[in-house]
Design a protein around this motif. Structure first.
Motif, PDB file in Angstrom:
ATOM      1  N   ALA A  39     -10.457 -25.399 -46.015  1.00  0.00           N
ATOM      2  CA  ALA A  39     -11.608 -25.774 -45.192  1.00  0.00           C
ATOM      3  C   ALA A  39     -11.153 -26.797 -44.161  1.00  0.00           C
ATOM      4  N   ARG A  40     -11.478 -26.525 -42.903  1.00  0.00           N
ATOM      5  CA  ARG A  40     -11.063 -27.454 -41.847  1.00  0.00           C
ATOM      6  C   ARG A  40     -12.241 -27.699 -40.903  1.00  0.00           C
ATOM      7  N   ALA A  41     -12.285 -28.906 -40.382  1.00  0.00           N
ATOM      8  CA  ALA A  41     -13.346 -29.295 -39.454  1.00  0.00           C
ATOM      9  C   ALA A  41     -12.826 -29.260 -38.034  1.00  0.00           C
ATOM     10  N   GLU A  42     -13.692 -28.834 -37.138  1.00  0.00           N
ATOM     11  CA  GLU A  42     -13.406 -28.876 -35.706  1.00  0.00           C
ATOM     12  C   GLU A  42     -14.707 -29.227 -35.000  1.00  0.00           C
ATOM     13  N   GLY A  43     -14.741 -30.443 -34.468  1.00  0.00           N
ATOM     14  CA  GLY A  43     -15.996 -30.911 -33.892  1.00  0.00           C
ATOM     15  C   GLY A  43     -17.029 -31.059 -34.985  1.00  0.00           C
ATOM     16  N   ASN A  44     -18.194 -30.413 -34.789  1.00  0.00           N
ATOM     17  CA  ASN A  44     -19.235 -30.451 -35.823  1.00  0.00           C
ATOM     18  C   ASN A  44     -19.335 -29.099 -36.530  1.00  0.00           C
ATOM     19  N   GLN A  45     -18.193 -28.394 -36.620  1.00  0.00           N
ATOM     20  CA  GLN A  45     -18.122 -27.139 -37.349  1.00  0.00           C
ATOM     21  C   GLN A  45     -17.121 -27.266 -38.496  1.00  0.00           C
ATOM     22  N   ILE A  46     -17.370 -26.520 -39.562  1.00  0.00           N
ATOM     23  CA  ILE A  46     -16.417 -26.422 -40.666  1.00  0.00           C
ATOM     24  C   ILE A  46     -16.129 -24.939 -40.898  1.00  0.00           C
ATOM     25  N   THR A  47     -14.866 -24.579 -40.812  1.00  0.00           N
ATOM     26  CA  THR A  47     -14.445 -23.201 -41.043  1.00  0.00           C
ATOM     27  C   THR A  47     -13.786 -23.108 -42.414  1.00  0.00           C
ATOM     28  N   VAL A  48     -14.278 -22.186 -43.227  1.00  0.00           N
ATOM     29  CA  VAL A  48     -13.772 -21.981 -44.582  1.00  0.00           C
ATOM     30  C   VAL A  48     -13.143 -20.587 -44.658  1.00  0.00           C
ATOM     31  N   SER A  49     -11.912 -20.490 -45.149  1.00  0.00           N
ATOM     32  CA  SER A  49     -11.248 -19.196 -45.317  1.00  0.00           C
ATOM     33  C   SER A  49     -10.573 -19.157 -46.687  1.00  0.00           C
ATOM     34  N   TRP A  50     -10.453 -17.959 -47.249  1.00  0.00           N
ATOM     35  CA  TRP A  50      -9.919 -17.838 -48.599  1.00  0.00           C
ATOM     36  C   TRP A  50      -9.198 -16.504 -48.775  1.00  0.00           C
ATOM     37  N   GLU A  51      -8.394 -16.450 -49.838  1.00  0.00           N
ATOM     38  CA  GLU A  51      -7.671 -15.233 -50.166  1.00  0.00           C
ATOM     39  C   GLU A  51      -8.585 -14.274 -50.932  1.00  0.00           C
ATOM     40  N   GLU A  52      -8.359 -13.008 -50.747  1.00  0.00           N
ATOM     41  CA  GLU A  52      -9.177 -12.007 -51.421  1.00  0.00           C
ATOM     42  C   GLU A  52      -8.999 -12.110 -52.936  1.00  0.00           C
ATOM     43  N   VAL A  53     -10.111 -11.958 -53.642  1.00  0.00           N
ATOM     44  CA  VAL A  53     -10.106 -11.980 -55.104  1.00  0.00           C
ATOM     45  C   VAL A  53     -10.354 -10.563 -55.598  1.00  0.00           C
ATOM     46  N   ALA A  54      -9.428 -10.046 -56.377  1.00  0.00           N
ATOM     47  CA  ALA A  54      -9.562  -8.685 -56.899  1.00  0.00           C
ATOM     48  C   ALA A  54     -10.827  -8.543 -57.730  1.00  0.00           C
ATOM     49  N   GLY A  55     -11.598  -7.502 -57.457  1.00  0.00           N
ATOM     50  CA  GLY A  55     -12.809  -7.220 -58.220  1.00  0.00           C
ATOM     51  C   GLY A  55     -14.060  -7.910 -57.712  1.00  0.00           C
ATOM     52  N   ALA A  56     -13.947  -8.737 -56.691  1.00  0.00           N
ATOM     53  CA  ALA A  56     -15.127  -9.454 -56.169  1.00  0.00           C
ATOM     54  C   ALA A  56     -16.032  -8.510 -55.372  1.00  0.00           C
ATOM     55  N   ALA A  57     -17.325  -8.547 -55.681  1.00  0.00           N
ATOM     56  CA  ALA A  57     -18.285  -7.766 -54.908  1.00  0.00           C
ATOM     57  C   ALA A  57     -18.589  -8.459 -53.576  1.00  0.00           C
ATOM     58  N   TYR A  58     -18.667  -9.783 -53.632  1.00  0.00           N
ATOM     59  CA  TYR A  58     -18.848 -10.597 -52.437  1.00  0.00           C
ATOM     60  C   TYR A  58     -18.561 -12.043 -52.817  1.00  0.00           C
ATOM     61  N   TYR A  59     -18.796 -12.954 -51.871  1.00  0.00           N
ATOM     62  CA  TYR A  59     -18.466 -14.352 -52.104  1.00  0.00           C
ATOM     63  C   TYR A  59     -19.655 -15.234 -51.733  1.00  0.00           C
ATOM     64  N   GLU A  60     -19.775 -16.351 -52.428  1.00  0.00           N
ATOM     65  CA  GLU A  60     -20.752 -17.378 -52.067  1.00  0.00           C
ATOM     66  C   GLU A  60     -20.010 -18.607 -51.576  1.00  0.00           C
ATOM     67  N   VAL A  61     -20.325 -19.034 -50.346  1.00  0.00           N
ATOM     68  CA  VAL A  61     -19.709 -20.215 -49.746  1.00  0.00           C
ATOM     69  C   VAL A  61     -20.781 -21.294 -49.692  1.00  0.00           C
ATOM     70  N   ALA A  62     -20.522 -22.423 -50.331  1.00  0.00           N
ATOM     71  CA  ALA A  62     -21.534 -23.480 -50.426  1.00  0.00           C
ATOM     72  C   ALA A  62     -21.104 -24.714 -49.656  1.00  0.00           C
ATOM     73  N   LEU A  63     -22.099 -25.332 -48.995  1.00  0.00           N
ATOM     74  CA  LEU A  63     -21.885 -26.580 -48.274  1.00  0.00           C
ATOM     75  C   LEU A  63     -22.882 -27.595 -48.800  1.00  0.00           C
ATOM     76  N   ASP A  64     -22.387 -28.746 -49.195  1.00  0.00           N
ATOM     77  CA  ASP A  64     -23.254 -29.793 -49.740  1.00  0.00           C
ATOM     78  C   ASP A  64     -23.011 -31.104 -48.984  1.00  0.00           C
ATOM     79  N   PRO A  65     -24.026 -31.671 -48.278  1.00  0.00           N
ATOM     80  CA  PRO A  65     -25.375 -31.127 -48.139  1.00  0.00           C
ATOM     81  C   PRO A  65     -25.387 -29.939 -47.177  1.00  0.00           C
ATOM     82  N   GLY A  66     -26.230 -28.980 -47.468  1.00  0.00           N
ATOM     83  CA  GLY A  66     -26.295 -27.805 -46.617  1.00  0.00           C
ATOM     84  C   GLY A  66     -26.828 -26.613 -47.354  1.00  0.00           C
ATOM     85  N   SER A  67     -26.177 -25.473 -47.204  1.00  0.00           N
ATOM     86  CA  SER A  67     -26.706 -24.226 -47.724  1.00  0.00           C
ATOM     87  C   SER A  67     -25.633 -23.453 -48.475  1.00  0.00           C
ATOM     88  N   VAL A  68     -26.074 -22.390 -49.137  1.00  0.00           N
ATOM     89  CA  VAL A  68     -25.172 -21.447 -49.796  1.00  0.00           C
ATOM     90  C   VAL A  68     -25.289 -20.121 -49.057  1.00  0.00           C
TER      91      VAL A  68
END
Length: 474
Positions: A39-68
């Protein structure tokens, strides 16, 4: 002894429950792998990237405080966050069987510190013009032709609303104005978040028409305005005319009409409140058939008094501070706008210092904005649209020195708005048109200045931050 055993058994059961829960998750052989992410910040943005997980239907990315957020991609960006703020970020891989969802790691990321530019401009799509800035310099509101906006200067995010206009804003972004969604003439309203809420005035009048909220205290707890009473025989109409002032205590959810003062004239057609100071001092005006006079209420329970009004031996008006657009400076020290010379039927740009009880007048049309430190911004013609905004520092005394806005910004604050002159005749994406500029509002510390000008693209809102970073090297 029995109680001791009971407590011991409860502790053992609780320990066993926690152990089963945590151990069950850790020892579940079918659980998806914990995502490996950055996870890296640029200005007032945060970009999150990750490696693929075998068998995952989808992913939940959570920001606290913030949203999922849910996504089937391997990257997600959170936009329009607060600057210089620490957030917690996590990513969970979601399986088709919830029992097999992955564990999560949590990482802390801090957004960048905001580098505020000296000059910014905004083109509201629906044509609203700026009307006010919050005392803390964060929020700007606008309104024109039943359209309005609220602008957060910490993120430069503008939210436009059709069918509503806004005339003042508190330090928390609570705005007040009029809602035109059902009543074309407008109903007094408050903008809370993204919802416009009407102020119920029915306990004051059963037959009122248009109404408007014109001012709010910086803490957002007290609102003022006016309403139009159709029943001329009503109690409040007999006191104030067909336009009647009102106060609204947000915390108590209570509307009241302030106390009337000792009238100079009986032919009162309208009385309105235009502004409220942080200490709940009220500023309004009284309109008769031959005068327009400024009024001040110490509070809603104290009768109003006239502000700097002169009359002859027959009580005919001679000279007075009075206009429907006169306003308070941020803490209420100055009343600025116009005075009227009744003898010569002339309106004059003016400001009244409530500390020294002195009236200052200037050449030009009207004082359109003023800071508590005595800097007045003056429109150069006696009607709404001027040619150039001028600046006068009243603390330097008379004779007052007029300085064009562009020159004052450059000489006093090293802000070069001439660098933003457009490259074409009328339109530019980064060009302030100096022809027709009007300064509209200024923050309490005098460091953030808001103005407008009319372009072929509609009303342009410009913001000058005296503490901002220069876009051009001087």
């Amino acid at each position: 002894m029995r109680n001791t055993i009971k407590v011991l058994m409860c502790a053992i059961l609780a320990f066993a429950f926690v152990g089963c829960t945590e151990g069950g998750e850790e020892n579940n052989a079918n659980r998806l792998a914990t995502p490996n992410f950055t996870a890296r910040a640029e200005g007032n943005q945060i970009t999150v990237s990750w490696e693929e997980v075998a068998g995952a239907a989808y992913y939940e990315v959570a920001l606290d405080p913030g949203s999922v957020e849910k996504t089937d991609k391997l990257i997600h960006r959170f936009d329009e966050l607060q600057y210089n703020t620490e957030y917690k970020v996590s990513v969970r891989a979601i399986a088709t069987d919830a029992a097999n969802n992955s564990n999560v790691d949590v990482k802390k990321v801090t957004t960048d510190e905001r580098i505020v530019p000296q000059y910014r401009e905004f083109y509201p799509e629906y044509g609203a013009a700026p009307t006010a800035i919050s005392n803390n310099g964060r929020w700007v509101v606008g309104g024109n032709d039943r359209n309005g906006y609220i602008l957060d200067l910490t993120t430069d995010k503008m939210v436009e609303l059709q069918g509503a206009e806004f005339y003042d804003v508190a330090d928390d972004g609570t705005a007040v104005g009029s809602d035109h969604s059902e009543n074309m003439d407008g109903d007094a309203a408050i903008l809370v978040g993204d919802k416009v809420v009407k102020i119920d005035l029915s306990e004051l009048a059963s037959s009122y028409g248009m109404s408007c909220a014109t001012g709010i205290t910086p803490d957002g707890e007290y609102v003022v305005g006016w309403y139009w009473e159709y029943d001329e025989s009503s109690y409040y109409s007999q006191q104030y005319g067909m336009v009647i002032p009102f106060c609204y205590d947000v915390i108590k959810n209570k509307v009241t009409v302030p106390e009337v003062g000792n009238r100079l004239y009986n032919d009162v057609a309208a009385t309105a409140i235009k502004a409220v100071a942080p200490d709940r001092t009220l500023l309004g005006y009284e309109q008769t058939y031959n005068s327009l006079l400024s009024l001040v209420w110490t509070d809603e329970y104290t009768p109003f008094e006239y502000v700097h009004f002169e009359y002859d031996s027959a009580y005919n008006p001679v000279y007075g501070l009075g206009d429907t657009q006169n306003l308070f400076s941020q803490t209420g020290r100055y009343i600025y706008g116009k005075a009227v010379d009744y003898t010569n039927s002339q309106e004059i740009a003016a400001a009244f210092d409530r500390e020294t009880q002195s009236l200052m007048t200037f050449a030009g049309g009207s004082v359109t904005a003023m800071s508590d430190n005595g800097v007045a911004f003056i429109n150069d013609v006696p009607y709404y649209l001027g040619t150039t905004s001028y600046v006068v520092d009243v603390t330097k005394g008379e004779p007052y020195e007029w300085t064009e806005l562009e020159e004052w910004l450059f000489d006093e604050h090293d802000v070069d708005i001439a660098s933003f002159l457009p490259t074409t005749d009328t339109d530019s994406e980064d060009g302030l048109l100096l022809e027709g500029v009007i300064t509209v509002a200024v923050s309490e510390d005098g460091r953030v200045i808001v103005g407008m000008t009319n372009t072929n693209q509609g009303w342009l809102t410009f913001v000058v931050d005296l503490d901002g970073a220069a876009q051009y090297e001087l």
